[in-house]
Design a protein around this motif. Structure first.
Motif, PDB file in Angstrom:
ATOM      1  N   ASN A  16       3.651   8.864 -11.291  1.00  0.00           N
ATOM      2  CA  ASN A  16       5.079   8.721 -11.593  1.00  0.00           C
ATOM      3  C   ASN A  16       5.903   9.855 -10.995  1.00  0.00           C
ATOM      4  N   GLY A  17       5.546  10.219  -9.769  1.00  0.00           N
ATOM      5  CA  GLY A  17       6.255  11.286  -9.080  1.00  0.00           C
ATOM      6  C   GLY A  17       7.599  10.841  -8.540  1.00  0.00           C
ATOM      7  N   GLU A  18       8.420  11.806  -8.185  1.00  0.00           N
ATOM      8  CA  GLU A  18       9.724  11.507  -7.605  1.00  0.00           C
ATOM      9  C   GLU A  18       9.535  10.711  -6.315  1.00  0.00           C
ATOM     10  N   GLY A  19      10.161   9.563  -6.244  1.00  0.00           N
ATOM     11  CA  GLY A  19      10.048   8.716  -5.053  1.00  0.00           C
ATOM     12  C   GLY A  19       8.944   7.677  -5.117  1.00  0.00           C
ATOM     13  N   ASP A  20       8.043   7.753  -6.102  1.00  0.00           N
ATOM     14  CA  ASP A  20       7.006   6.721  -6.264  1.00  0.00           C
ATOM     15  C   ASP A  20       7.660   5.434  -6.757  1.00  0.00           C
ATOM     16  N   TYR A  21       7.074   4.304  -6.379  1.00  0.00           N
ATOM     17  CA  TYR A  21       7.605   3.027  -6.846  1.00  0.00           C
ATOM     18  C   TYR A  21       6.515   1.957  -6.856  1.00  0.00           C
ATOM     19  N   VAL A  22       6.779   0.889  -7.589  1.00  0.00           N
ATOM     20  CA  VAL A  22       5.932  -0.297  -7.615  1.00  0.00           C
ATOM     21  C   VAL A  22       6.714  -1.376  -6.880  1.00  0.00           C
ATOM     22  N   ASP A  23       6.049  -2.058  -5.934  1.00  0.00           N
ATOM     23  CA  ASP A  23       6.758  -3.068  -5.166  1.00  0.00           C
ATOM     24  C   ASP A  23       6.015  -4.393  -5.132  1.00  0.00           C
ATOM     25  N   LEU A  24       6.669  -5.392  -4.581  1.00  0.00           N
ATOM     26  CA  LEU A  24       6.113  -6.724  -4.386  1.00  0.00           C
ATOM     27  C   LEU A  24       6.283  -7.064  -2.918  1.00  0.00           C
ATOM     28  N   VAL A  25       5.169  -7.421  -2.264  1.00  0.00           N
ATOM     29  CA  VAL A  25       5.168  -7.732  -0.830  1.00  0.00           C
ATOM     30  C   VAL A  25       4.294  -8.955  -0.574  1.00  0.00           C
ATOM     31  N   PRO A  26       4.438  -9.595   0.591  1.00  0.00           N
ATOM     32  CA  PRO A  26       3.515 -10.672   0.934  1.00  0.00           C
ATOM     33  C   PRO A  26       2.069 -10.156   0.926  1.00  0.00           C
ATOM     34  N   ALA A  27       1.136 -10.996   0.505  1.00  0.00           N
ATOM     35  CA  ALA A  27      -0.280 -10.605   0.400  1.00  0.00           C
ATOM     36  C   ALA A  27      -0.773 -10.015   1.718  1.00  0.00           C
ATOM     37  N   GLY A  28      -1.499  -8.917   1.609  1.00  0.00           N
ATOM     38  CA  GLY A  28      -2.112  -8.281   2.767  1.00  0.00           C
ATOM     39  C   GLY A  28      -1.211  -7.353   3.550  1.00  0.00           C
ATOM     40  N   SER A  29       0.023  -7.170   3.145  1.00  0.00           N
ATOM     41  CA  SER A  29       0.936  -6.276   3.866  1.00  0.00           C
ATOM     42  C   SER A  29       0.356  -4.870   3.906  1.00  0.00           C
ATOM     43  N   ARG A  30       0.356  -4.287   5.068  1.00  0.00           N
ATOM     44  CA  ARG A  30      -0.174  -2.928   5.242  1.00  0.00           C
ATOM     45  C   ARG A  30       0.928  -1.888   5.367  1.00  0.00           C
ATOM     46  N   GLU A  31       2.117  -2.316   5.754  1.00  0.00           N
ATOM     47  CA  GLU A  31       3.240  -1.398   5.909  1.00  0.00           C
ATOM     48  C   GLU A  31       3.749  -0.949   4.537  1.00  0.00           C
ATOM     49  N   THR A  32       4.280   0.246   4.467  1.00  0.00           N
ATOM     50  CA  THR A  32       4.895   0.723   3.218  1.00  0.00           C
ATOM     51  C   THR A  32       6.405   0.515   3.296  1.00  0.00           C
ATOM     52  N   SER A  33       6.765  -0.677   3.757  1.00  0.00           N
ATOM     53  CA  SER A  33       8.163  -1.095   3.818  1.00  0.00           C
ATOM     54  C   SER A  33       8.165  -2.620   3.699  1.00  0.00           C
ATOM     55  N   GLY A  34       9.336  -3.218   3.694  1.00  0.00           N
ATOM     56  CA  GLY A  34       9.415  -4.665   3.618  1.00  0.00           C
ATOM     57  C   GLY A  34       9.279  -5.225   2.218  1.00  0.00           C
ATOM     58  N   GLU A  35       9.618  -4.407   1.230  1.00  0.00           N
ATOM     59  CA  GLU A  35       9.519  -4.837  -0.169  1.00  0.00           C
ATOM     60  C   GLU A  35      10.422  -6.034  -0.436  1.00  0.00           C
ATOM     61  N   LEU A  36       9.920  -6.978  -1.204  1.00  0.00           N
ATOM     62  CA  LEU A  36      10.733  -8.098  -1.660  1.00  0.00           C
ATOM     63  C   LEU A  36      11.440  -7.743  -2.963  1.00  0.00           C
TER      64      LEU A  36
END
Length: 81
Positions: A16-36
């Protein structure tokens, strides 16, 4: 599983550090961007995500922000149907 367009509850255990987040992405996404959908973790250990309108498989991920960038700390699959 969740219905298309539905808001649903998520909970986590993490740094729960500053800037941490939980996201939802298409299955298998490897990038740490493109959150839905995403929720920052710093203020709580639970939150809500919005399911996409399109049925299919997706991943819920805990994203850790460290000094050298972002990394996926944990991943759990979910189906929108």
């Amino acid at each position: 599983s969740v219905r298309p367009g539905e808001d649903f509850a998520v909970s986590w255990q993490g740094p729960n550090g500053e800037g941490d987040y939980v996201d939802l992405v298409p299955a298998g996404s490897r990038e740490t961007s493109g959150e839905l959908s995403y929720v920052y973790t710093q203020a709580a250990s639970d939150g809500r995500l919005a399911a996409p309108d399109k049925p299919g498989r997706y991943d819920i991920r805990y994203i850790l922000k460290a000094g050298d960038g972002l990394s996926v700390l944990a991943r759990r699959s979910i189906e929108v149907r």
